[in-house]
Design an enzyme around this catalytic site. Sequence first.
Site, PDB file in Angstrom:
ATOM      1  N   ASN A 170     -17.773  11.992   0.788  1.00  0.00           N
ATOM      2  CA  ASN A 170     -18.627  12.111  -0.403  1.00  0.00           C
ATOM      3  C   ASN A 170     -19.811  11.171  -0.316  1.00  0.00           C
ATOM      4  O   ASN A 170     -20.846  11.419  -0.908  1.00  0.00           O
ATOM      5  CB  ASN A 170     -17.840  11.701  -1.671  1.00  0.00           C
ATOM      6  CG  ASN A 170     -16.672  12.607  -1.918  1.00  0.00           C
ATOM      7  OD1 ASN A 170     -16.823  13.824  -1.887  1.00  0.00           O
ATOM      8  ND2 ASN A 170     -15.505  12.023  -2.159  1.00  0.00           N
ATOM      9  N   ASN A 171     -19.629  10.076   0.388  1.00  0.00           N
ATOM     10  CA  ASN A 171     -20.640   9.022   0.369  1.00  0.00           C
ATOM     11  C   ASN A 171     -21.611   9.170   1.537  1.00  0.00           C
ATOM     12  O   ASN A 171     -21.281   9.740   2.582  1.00  0.00           O
ATOM     13  CB  ASN A 171     -19.978   7.637   0.404  1.00  0.00           C
ATOM     14  CG  ASN A 171     -19.109   7.419  -0.823  1.00  0.00           C
ATOM     15  OD1 ASN A 171     -17.903   7.243  -0.712  1.00  0.00           O
ATOM     16  ND2 ASN A 171     -19.715   7.462  -1.982  1.00  0.00           N
ATOM     17  N   LEU A 172     -22.803   8.649   1.327  1.00  0.00           N
ATOM     18  CA  LEU A 172     -23.905   8.896   2.257  1.00  0.00           C
ATOM     19  C   LEU A 172     -23.630   8.424   3.690  1.00  0.00           C
ATOM     20  O   LEU A 172     -23.762   9.209   4.638  1.00  0.00           O
ATOM     21  CB  LEU A 172     -25.186   8.217   1.730  1.00  0.00           C
ATOM     22  CG  LEU A 172     -26.399   8.405   2.631  1.00  0.00           C
ATOM     23  CD1 LEU A 172     -26.829   9.871   2.680  1.00  0.00           C
ATOM     24  CD2 LEU A 172     -27.549   7.524   2.174  1.00  0.00           C
ATOM     25  N   SER A 220     -16.657  -2.236  -9.774  1.00  0.00           N
ATOM     26  CA  SER A 220     -17.696  -1.463  -9.101  1.00  0.00           C
ATOM     27  C   SER A 220     -18.983  -1.490  -9.906  1.00  0.00           C
ATOM     28  O   SER A 220     -18.960  -1.546 -11.153  1.00  0.00           O
ATOM     29  CB  SER A 220     -17.201  -0.017  -8.977  1.00  0.00           C
ATOM     30  OG  SER A 220     -18.260   0.828  -8.623  1.00  0.00           O
ATOM     31  N   LYS A 268     -12.404   1.557 -14.275  1.00  0.00           N
ATOM     32  CA  LYS A 268     -12.790   0.190 -13.888  1.00  0.00           C
ATOM     33  C   LYS A 268     -13.190  -0.603 -15.142  1.00  0.00           C
ATOM     34  O   LYS A 268     -12.833  -1.773 -15.288  1.00  0.00           O
ATOM     35  CB  LYS A 268     -13.958   0.219 -12.902  1.00  0.00           C
ATOM     36  CG  LYS A 268     -13.632   0.837 -11.556  1.00  0.00           C
ATOM     37  CD  LYS A 268     -12.644  -0.010 -10.772  1.00  0.00           C
ATOM     38  CE  LYS A 268     -12.357   0.541  -9.405  1.00  0.00           C
ATOM     39  NZ  LYS A 268     -11.223  -0.107  -8.736  1.00  0.00           N
ATOM     40  N   TYR A 302     -13.699   7.802 -13.223  1.00  0.00           N
ATOM     41  CA  TYR A 302     -13.384   6.715 -12.275  1.00  0.00           C
ATOM     42  C   TYR A 302     -13.990   5.399 -12.777  1.00  0.00           C
ATOM     43  O   TYR A 302     -13.316   4.371 -12.873  1.00  0.00           O
ATOM     44  CB  TYR A 302     -13.921   7.060 -10.882  1.00  0.00           C
ATOM     45  CG  TYR A 302     -14.055   5.855  -9.971  1.00  0.00           C
ATOM     46  CD1 TYR A 302     -12.930   5.199  -9.487  1.00  0.00           C
ATOM     47  CD2 TYR A 302     -15.318   5.355  -9.616  1.00  0.00           C
ATOM     48  CE1 TYR A 302     -13.056   4.070  -8.661  1.00  0.00           C
ATOM     49  CE2 TYR A 302     -15.448   4.235  -8.797  1.00  0.00           C
ATOM     50  CZ  TYR A 302     -14.316   3.604  -8.327  1.00  0.00           C
ATOM     51  OH  TYR A 302     -14.435   2.489  -7.522  1.00  0.00           O
ATOM     52  N   TYR A 343     -18.561  -4.358  -6.790  1.00  0.00           N
ATOM     53  CA  TYR A 343     -19.162  -4.054  -5.492  1.00  0.00           C
ATOM     54  C   TYR A 343     -20.301  -3.057  -5.675  1.00  0.00           C
ATOM     55  O   TYR A 343     -20.180  -2.108  -6.442  1.00  0.00           O
ATOM     56  CB  TYR A 343     -18.167  -3.375  -4.537  1.00  0.00           C
ATOM     57  CG  TYR A 343     -16.822  -4.012  -4.396  1.00  0.00           C
ATOM     58  CD1 TYR A 343     -16.609  -5.372  -4.602  1.00  0.00           C
ATOM     59  CD2 TYR A 343     -15.727  -3.219  -4.023  1.00  0.00           C
ATOM     60  CE1 TYR A 343     -15.337  -5.925  -4.444  1.00  0.00           C
ATOM     61  CE2 TYR A 343     -14.464  -3.762  -3.866  1.00  0.00           C
ATOM     62  CZ  TYR A 343     -14.277  -5.115  -4.084  1.00  0.00           C
ATOM     63  OH  TYR A 343     -13.021  -5.640  -3.928  1.00  0.00           O
ATOM     64  N   PHE A 344     -21.350  -3.229  -4.874  1.00  0.00           N
ATOM     65  CA  PHE A 344     -22.393  -2.213  -4.828  1.00  0.00           C
ATOM     66  C   PHE A 344     -21.970  -1.172  -3.774  1.00  0.00           C
ATOM     67  O   PHE A 344     -20.880  -0.633  -3.914  1.00  0.00           O
ATOM     68  CB  PHE A 344     -23.773  -2.882  -4.694  1.00  0.00           C
ATOM     69  CG  PHE A 344     -24.216  -3.350  -6.088  1.00  0.00           C
ATOM     70  CD1 PHE A 344     -23.509  -4.363  -6.758  1.00  0.00           C
ATOM     71  CD2 PHE A 344     -25.223  -2.717  -6.771  1.00  0.00           C
ATOM     72  CE1 PHE A 344     -23.821  -4.736  -8.067  1.00  0.00           C
ATOM     73  CE2 PHE A 344     -25.562  -3.085  -8.078  1.00  0.00           C
ATOM     74  CZ  PHE A 344     -24.861  -4.093  -8.714  1.00  0.00           C
ATOM     75  N   ARG A 395     -27.721  15.520  -7.085  1.00  0.00           N
ATOM     76  CA  ARG A 395     -26.277  15.593  -7.359  1.00  0.00           C
ATOM     77  C   ARG A 395     -26.074  15.144  -8.807  1.00  0.00           C
ATOM     78  O   ARG A 395     -26.605  14.113  -9.221  1.00  0.00           O
ATOM     79  CB  ARG A 395     -25.533  14.665  -6.396  1.00  0.00           C
ATOM     80  CG  ARG A 395     -24.038  14.678  -6.536  1.00  0.00           C
ATOM     81  CD  ARG A 395     -23.359  13.914  -5.408  1.00  0.00           C
ATOM     82  NE  ARG A 395     -23.652  12.478  -5.421  1.00  0.00           N
ATOM     83  CZ  ARG A 395     -23.163  11.598  -4.550  1.00  0.00           C
ATOM     84  NH1 ARG A 395     -22.367  12.000  -3.578  1.00  0.00           N
ATOM     85  NH2 ARG A 395     -23.467  10.328  -4.621  1.00  0.00           N
ATOM     86  N   ASP A 432       0.861  -1.184   0.000  1.00  0.00           N
ATOM     87  CA  ASP A 432       0.000   0.000   0.000  1.00  0.00           C
ATOM     88  C   ASP A 432       0.899   1.237   0.000  1.00  0.00           C
ATOM     89  O   ASP A 432       1.901   1.266   0.714  1.00  0.00           O
ATOM     90  CB  ASP A 432      -0.906   0.003   1.255  1.00  0.00           C
ATOM     91  CG  ASP A 432      -2.111   0.915   1.098  1.00  0.00           C
ATOM     92  OD1 ASP A 432      -1.911   2.120   0.847  1.00  0.00           O
ATOM     93  OD2 ASP A 432      -3.244   0.430   1.213  1.00  0.00           O
TER      94      ASP A 432
END
Length: 345
Positions: free
Chosen positions: A197-199, A124, A152, A148, A176-177, A291, A31
Site C-alpha cells: 500500500n505504501n509508496l 503515528s 492510535k 486505524y 512516527y512519520f 487516493r 509476536d
Amino acid sequence: MAILVTGGAGYIGSHTCVELLNAGFNIVVVDNLSNSHPEALKRVTELTNKSFPSYFIDLMDRDSLDHVFKEHHIDAVIHFAGLKAVGESVQFPLKYYHDNLMSTTTLCEVMEENNVRQLIFSSSATVYGVPQHVPIDENAPIGAINPYGRTKQVIEQILHDLVQSNPNWSVAILRYFNPVGAHKSGRIGEDPSGVPNNLVPYIAQVAVGKLTEVSVYGKDYDTLDGTGVRDYIHVVDLALGHLKALLKIRATQGVCTYNLGTGQGFSVLEMIQAFQEASGRTIPYRISNRRQGDIATCYAETTKANTELNWIAERGIEEMCRDTWRWQSMNPNGYRELATLAQKG
Ligand code: NAD
Ligand code: UFG
C-alpha cells in the site's frame, strides 16, 4: 532485566531488536506472527550474534502474556504490535478497534499486575489528520481521518488516563512519520504481504520487476511538483529513537509525546527519482487520480525529540533508498521464499 518488545518480528520491531541487542539490552519478544515471519527474528540473532526468548502468542491471550512476565524480569515494554493497514481498517473497523484496543489494554493490565510501568507506544503521524500547518508539532490538534488512525488516537488517550490514575507509570508516545529503508546488511527489511500500500515498498517492487509501474496518486496538489509530500524516516533512525525514549522513561514519570521524523518533506516524484539513482533501474510511473483520504503535505517539527530525547534522524533519502534496494534485491520475495522452500523440503 529485559525489555519486552511486542511485535518484535515486524518491520520496525525487528530493526529495534537489533539496536537494543547491539546496545547491550536483554530482550524478550512477543509476536503472534499475523503480519511477520519468524525468520526475521533468526536474522536479528544472526546480525547481533545474540539469542533471546521469543513467544509466538497473541497479546490478547492474557494468561500466556502473564506467563511471559512471570518467566522474565521485564522492566520496560516497547509496544509495536498492532494492525496498521489504513484501507483494511476502513473495510474492517471492528477488527481494528477490537484488536488494537484490546491488545493494548490487556498488555497494560498485565504490566500493572506485574508492577511494570514503563512503556513506549508506537503511535503515528496519522493522528494529526489534515494538518492546519507544516511542520506539524506535537501540540497541533489531532483528528485522525480513518479507523486505524482513530485506534492510535484512542490508545494515546487511554495511556494519558492511565498515567493520570497512577503517576508511577512512565509512558512515551512516539508518533512516527513515514518509516522506510532497511538494515544496511540487507538481511532484514519491510516485507509487506500482497501488493504494498505504501509508496517506497511499491517502488522497490517495481524496481525489482515484480510490479510493472508506480501509480502516482495525484499531480494536482499544492506542492512543488503537484505530488504528495511526506517526511520519510530511515527505520534505523526510528529504532534508535526508541533507545533514547527508553532512557527518558527510565529517568522520568508521566507521559510524553514525540514526533519521530526528519523534519524534511519529499514528493512522490522526488522519491521515484532518488530510488532510480540508488538502484540504477528505471522506475516506470503513471499519474493517476488522487487516493481517497490522502493529504497534500505532511512533515514533522522535530525540535522536541531533538532536545528532550537528544535524538536526531541522521540518514538521508539516498541511504533510505539504497538500503531499501539492497533488502529488496537480496530478498525479492521477502521472508516468504524461505517458508515456501522449507515446506517443499
Ligand atoms: P508490522 O506489521 O511489520 O509489525 C507489527 C507486528 O505486530 C507484526 O509482527 C504482527 O505479527 C504483530 N502483531 C499484530 N497484532 C498482534 C497481537 N495482537 N499480538 C501479538 N502480535 C501482534 O508493522 P510495523 O510497520 O513494524 O509497525 C509497528 C507499529 O508502528 C505498529 O503499531 C504501527 O501501527 C506503527 N506505525 C507504523 C508505521 C509504518 O508506516 N510502518 C507508521 C506509523 C506507525
Ligand atoms: N503514493 C503514490 N502511489 C502509491 C502509494 C503512495 O503516489 O502507490 C503517494 C501517496 O499518495 C502519498 C505518498 O505516496 O502522497 C506516501 O504514501 P504512503 O502510502 O507511503 O504513506 P502515507 O503517508 O499515506 O501513510 C503512511 C502509513 C500510515 C501512517 C503514515 C504516517 O500508511 O499508516 O504513513 O506515519 F500513519
